[in-house]
Motif scaffolding. Structure first.
Motif, mmCIF file in Angstrom:
data_model
loop_
_atom_site.group_PDB
_atom_site.id
_atom_site.type_symbol
_atom_site.label_atom_id
_atom_site.label_comp_id
_atom_site.label_asym_id
_atom_site.label_seq_id
_atom_site.Cartn_x
_atom_site.Cartn_y
_atom_site.Cartn_z
ATOM 1 N N LEU A 130 32.226 23.580 34.931
ATOM 2 C CA LEU A 130 33.071 23.829 33.758
ATOM 3 C C LEU A 130 32.233 23.928 32.485
ATOM 4 C CD1 LEU A 130 35.832 24.194 32.493
ATOM 5 C CD2 LEU A 130 36.103 21.704 32.449
ATOM 6 N N LEU A 131 31.219 23.096 32.352
ATOM 7 C CA LEU A 131 30.341 23.172 31.187
ATOM 8 C C LEU A 131 29.595 24.502 31.149
ATOM 9 C CD1 LEU A 131 28.925 19.531 31.154
ATOM 10 C CD2 LEU A 131 30.379 20.567 29.412
ATOM 11 N N GLN A 132 29.216 25.002 32.320
ATOM 12 C CA GLN A 132 28.565 26.306 32.380
ATOM 13 C C GLN A 132 29.525 27.412 31.932
ATOM 14 O OE1 GLN A 132 25.519 27.036 32.788
ATOM 15 N NE2 GLN A 132 25.469 29.228 33.271
ATOM 16 N N ILE A 133 30.773 27.311 32.341
ATOM 17 C CA ILE A 133 31.779 28.303 31.946
ATOM 18 C C ILE A 133 32.018 28.248 30.444
ATOM 19 C CG2 ILE A 133 34.201 28.976 32.180
ATOM 20 C CD1 ILE A 133 34.062 27.885 35.059
ATOM 21 N N LEU A 134 32.136 27.035 29.885
ATOM 22 C CA LEU A 134 32.381 26.897 28.449
ATOM 23 C C LEU A 134 31.262 27.518 27.630
ATOM 24 C CD1 LEU A 134 33.778 23.240 28.170
ATOM 25 C CD2 LEU A 134 35.054 25.388 28.147
ATOM 26 N N LYS A 138 31.797 34.451 28.874
ATOM 27 C CA LYS A 138 32.226 35.379 27.825
ATOM 28 C C LYS A 138 32.674 36.698 28.479
ATOM 29 C CE LYS A 138 30.788 32.606 24.486
ATOM 30 N NZ LYS A 138 30.276 31.499 25.317
ATOM 31 N N PRO A 139 33.779 37.277 27.996
ATOM 32 C CA PRO A 139 34.283 38.518 28.616
ATOM 33 C C PRO A 139 33.272 39.647 28.623
ATOM 34 C CG PRO A 139 35.896 37.584 27.086
ATOM 35 C CD PRO A 139 34.643 36.803 26.910
ATOM 36 N N HIS A 140 32.409 39.717 27.614
ATOM 37 C CA HIS A 140 31.456 40.821 27.532
ATOM 38 C C HIS A 140 30.168 40.530 28.311
ATOM 39 C CE1 HIS A 140 30.565 37.972 24.275
ATOM 40 N NE2 HIS A 140 29.299 38.307 24.474
ATOM 41 N N ALA A 141 30.072 39.349 28.921
ATOM 42 C CA ALA A 141 28.839 38.987 29.641
ATOM 43 C C ALA A 141 29.176 38.183 30.895
ATOM 44 C CB ALA A 141 27.909 38.203 28.727
ATOM 45 N N SER A 142 29.980 38.784 31.770
ATOM 46 C CA SER A 142 30.403 38.069 32.979
ATOM 47 C C SER A 142 29.223 37.752 33.893
ATOM 48 C CB SER A 142 31.436 38.907 33.746
ATOM 49 O OG SER A 142 30.880 40.158 34.127
ATOM 50 N N GLU A 144 26.643 36.305 33.150
ATOM 51 C CA GLU A 144 26.082 35.004 32.790
ATOM 52 C C GLU A 144 26.527 33.911 33.760
ATOM 53 O OE1 GLU A 144 23.929 34.133 30.574
ATOM 54 O OE2 GLU A 144 23.710 35.935 29.344
ATOM 55 N N ILE A 145 27.674 34.113 34.413
ATOM 56 C CA ILE A 145 28.109 33.140 35.424
ATOM 57 C C ILE A 145 28.220 33.808 36.797
ATOM 58 C CG2 ILE A 145 29.265 31.609 33.789
ATOM 59 C CD1 ILE A 145 31.914 32.799 34.684
ATOM 60 N N ASN A 146 27.556 34.963 36.915
ATOM 61 C CA ASN A 146 27.361 35.597 38.211
ATOM 62 C C ASN A 146 28.666 36.007 38.898
ATOM 63 O OD1 ASN A 146 25.572 36.597 40.128
ATOM 64 N ND2 ASN A 146 25.728 34.765 41.412
ATOM 65 N N VAL A 147 29.607 36.532 38.113
ATOM 66 C CA VAL A 147 30.858 37.050 38.683
ATOM 67 C C VAL A 147 31.165 38.398 38.056
ATOM 68 C CG1 VAL A 147 31.834 34.776 39.147
ATOM 69 C CG2 VAL A 147 32.290 35.889 36.945
ATOM 70 N N LYS A 148 32.065 39.141 38.693
ATOM 71 C CA LYS A 148 32.538 40.397 38.134
ATOM 72 C C LYS A 148 33.607 40.100 37.083
ATOM 73 C CE LYS A 148 33.827 42.271 41.979
ATOM 74 N NZ LYS A 148 34.366 43.292 42.918
ATOM 75 N N ILE A 149 33.886 41.084 36.242
ATOM 76 C CA ILE A 149 34.786 40.871 35.117
ATOM 77 C C ILE A 149 36.193 40.496 35.581
ATOM 78 C CG2 ILE A 149 35.331 43.333 34.977
ATOM 79 C CD1 ILE A 149 35.164 40.797 32.059
ATOM 80 N N ASP A 150 36.659 41.080 36.698
ATOM 81 C CA ASP A 150 38.004 40.749 37.167
ATOM 82 C C ASP A 150 38.088 39.299 37.636
ATOM 83 O OD1 ASP A 150 36.268 41.477 39.269
ATOM 84 O OD2 ASP A 150 37.971 41.786 40.631
ATOM 85 N N GLN A 151 37.006 38.796 38.238
ATOM 86 C CA GLN A 151 36.985 37.397 38.657
ATOM 87 C C GLN A 151 36.873 36.467 37.458
ATOM 88 O OE1 GLN A 151 33.624 37.895 41.335
ATOM 89 N NE2 GLN A 151 34.944 37.657 43.128
ATOM 90 N N LEU A 152 36.125 36.899 36.446
ATOM 91 C CA LEU A 152 36.010 36.084 35.237
ATOM 92 C C LEU A 152 37.368 35.898 34.574
ATOM 93 C CD1 LEU A 152 34.360 34.596 33.106
ATOM 94 C CD2 LEU A 152 33.920 36.801 32.004
ATOM 95 N N VAL A 153 38.175 36.949 34.567
ATOM 96 C CA VAL A 153 39.525 36.852 33.993
ATOM 97 C C VAL A 153 40.336 35.778 34.717
ATOM 98 C CG1 VAL A 153 41.714 38.080 33.700
ATOM 99 C CG2 VAL A 153 39.564 39.225 33.154
ATOM 100 N N LEU A 154 40.210 35.726 36.035
ATOM 101 C CA LEU A 154 40.924 34.703 36.807
ATOM 102 C C LEU A 154 40.399 33.307 36.486
ATOM 103 C CD1 LEU A 154 41.149 36.422 40.323
ATOM 104 C CD2 LEU A 154 42.876 36.352 38.515
ATOM 105 N N VAL A 155 39.083 33.189 36.318
ATOM 106 C CA VAL A 155 38.484 31.890 35.982
ATOM 107 C C VAL A 155 39.002 31.404 34.633
ATOM 108 C CG1 VAL A 155 36.330 30.698 35.437
ATOM 109 C CG2 VAL A 155 36.411 32.296 37.355
ATOM 110 N N LEU A 156 39.027 32.302 33.649
ATOM 111 C CA LEU A 156 39.500 31.931 32.310
ATOM 112 C C LEU A 156 40.970 31.521 32.343
ATOM 113 C CD1 LEU A 156 37.800 34.731 30.157
ATOM 114 C CD2 LEU A 156 36.960 32.445 30.724
ATOM 115 N N GLU A 193 38.051 30.319 20.950
ATOM 116 C CA GLU A 193 38.114 31.390 19.966
ATOM 117 C C GLU A 193 37.681 32.723 20.565
ATOM 118 O OE1 GLU A 193 35.623 29.830 16.937
ATOM 119 O OE2 GLU A 193 37.005 28.189 16.467
ATOM 120 N N CYS A 194 36.712 32.677 21.461
ATOM 121 C CA CYS A 194 36.168 33.899 22.059
ATOM 122 C C CYS A 194 37.093 34.475 23.116
ATOM 123 C CB CYS A 194 34.795 33.608 22.663
ATOM 124 S SG CYS A 194 34.029 35.022 23.492
ATOM 125 N N ASN A 195 37.727 33.609 23.890
ATOM 126 C CA ASN A 195 38.472 34.068 25.062
ATOM 127 C C ASN A 195 39.984 34.059 24.910
ATOM 128 O OD1 ASN A 195 36.281 34.453 27.183
ATOM 129 N ND2 ASN A 195 35.841 32.387 26.473
#
Length: 457
Positions: A130-134, A138-142, A144-156, A193-195
């Protein structure tokens, strides 16, 4: 022991439980717990409370649909440890040595089947991920946590669910910030604020502000550590930390750092609301206007230009695919039995529902730049507010002053006519020009008629 003796013993225990019932003290802080059944049980609502990719914490840890998320968490935890140059065994031991205290932050039914070691490992891995995600989600740099943008949306989406929260104390033990709560809370704020389209907070004390501004901010208070700066020392005074990330989102939405402009005042007047929606308010001359702040507290009603113009000030809100889930989880958090609050989010949703009945009401909100519709049609937005407000019990004191002011205007025919006249003839430059043109035409007609009756010799 005979059956009669057993029954007598059982009955005695029941009377003992009854006598001790009033001695049960309420928790001083909310615990990590499940969504109340009467909320989750509503039709079509359960999907808004369940994670889609990642389980954070103990409640959904055994969900077979989230196995991919379990693998991702290990990756994120390893990335966090490598990035912060921390030793995994030392951090795990820190959690294990504090597990007795940390267990008190969870409801009994969500951790009863976990041993201390199992719970410690789960908190260690989930907390690091969770600290890594925080920090890096970031939506523009998925990447950074080694996932695709669609998976990042689910994580957020998942990390802000009520049933997917970790106590702030767990994150604090794993964070590199030590006892400085300010930096961890700042990391939370930056993430939100970012997400989640939240407006930035005011400058924090000691961060690019003058000494006079620091002193003024210090008097305002806040949730992070307040620093009063002088020439020789930097003194820290700890205020109140959030309980978890969803709690910080609620505080961010309400902007509790400044309550001086709120309309939560109680009123002694008993106003029964008879107006229906924004369309009706517009019909009696009430103009909508967006406030500078997005805080859900800043709702007000006022007159301008010697009571010629009536205005209802509303905070700007963005409605998108995440709105229903966000509000439903904030509402569920407010309804938790051990969380003492004033039901501000419930009250805001109920207030907006009282203004929105039809797509035309949403259209008026968009025209006033109060609402940004990223969801779809205006009909979908109207249906959303009508749905998520079902069965809510708002605080009657919140917005009571605004409701009474609107009701008084709604019932006062003279003010209604004046406000309508202003709206018709002075609300924009073209209306003013048209009104003045009509006055000039009337004067010229009068002069022409008078001259026709009284010709000049």
């Amino acid at each position: 022991m005979t059956e009669t003796t057993q029954n007598s013993s059982s009955l005695a225990q029941k009377f003992t439980q009854l006598q001790n019932a009033t001695k049960t003290t309420q928790n001083t802080i909310p615990k990590i717990q499940k969504v109340p059944h009467y909320l989750r049980g509503r039709e079509h609502f359960a999907k808004h409370y369940s994670p889609k990719l990642v389980a954070i914490g103990p409640i959904h840890r055994n969900d077979s649909n989230l196995e991919l998320g379990q693998k991702y968490k290990l990756i994120w935890a390893a990335m966090y440890l490598e990035r912060t140059n921390q030793d995994a065994k030392n951090l795990f031991q820190k959690i294990l040595s504090n597990i007795g205290r940390l267990k008190e932050l969870f409801a009994d039914d969500v951790i009863e089947k976990l041993t201390d070691e199992e719970l410690s490992w789960m908190l260690f891995v989930d907390g690091c991920s969770l600290l890594q995600i925080l920090d890096k989600g970031k939506p523009h740099a998925s990447q950074e946590i080694n996932v695709k943008i669609d998976q990042l949306v689910l994580v957020l989406h998942d990390i802000l669910l009520l049933e997917n929260q970790l106590p702030f104390d767990v994150l604090k033990l794993l964070s590199t910030h030590g006892d400085d709560d300010t930096l961890l809370i700042r990391s939370m704020n930056n993430f939100l604020e970012c997400n989640h389209h939240l407006s930035p907070r005011r400058p924090e004390i000691g961060q690019g502000t003058t000494k006079d501004e620091d002193r003024e901010l210090a008097e305002d208070g806040g949730y992070v550590s307040v620093y009063i700066k002088n020439e020789d020392t930097l003194r820290g005074e700890h205020i109140k930390c959030p309980f978890h990330l969803l709690d910080q989102l609620r505080r961010h939405v309400l902007d509790d750092t400044d309550q001086s402009k709120t309309n939560n005042q109680n009123t002694n007047e008993d106003c029964m609301t008879t107006y229906r929606n924004i369309t009706e308010l517009r019909a009696v001359g009430i103009k909508l206007k967006s406030t500078e702040s997005r805080s859900r507290r800043y709702i007000s009603f006022s007159y301008r230009w010697m009571c010629l113009c009536a205005e209802l000030m509303l905070p700007e809100i963005l409605v998108d695919d995440t709105t229903a889930t966000t509000y439903l989880n904030l509402i569920a958090y407010e309804t938790c039995p051990d969380f003492e609050n004033k039901f501000e989010i419930c009250s805001f949703v109920a207030f907006m529902d009282s203004l929105i009945d039809h797509p035309e009401d949403v259209k008026e909100l968009r025209k006033a730049k109060v609402l940004r519709n990223a969801l779809g049609s205006d009909e979908e937005v109207a249906q959303l507010f009508n749905t998520i407000s079902a069965d809510l019990m708002p605080n009657p004191e919140i917005y009571s002053k605004v409701r009474c002011q609107i009701e008084k205007h709604y019932r006062n025919r003279w003010r209604t006519w004046i406000a309508l006249g202003y709206q018709s003839h002075f609300s924009n430059p073209w209306a003013i020009i048209a009104f003045l043109g009509a006055i000039v035409a009337l004067i010229l007609t009068f002069i022409q008629t008078w001259l026709a009756i009284n010709p000049v010799d």
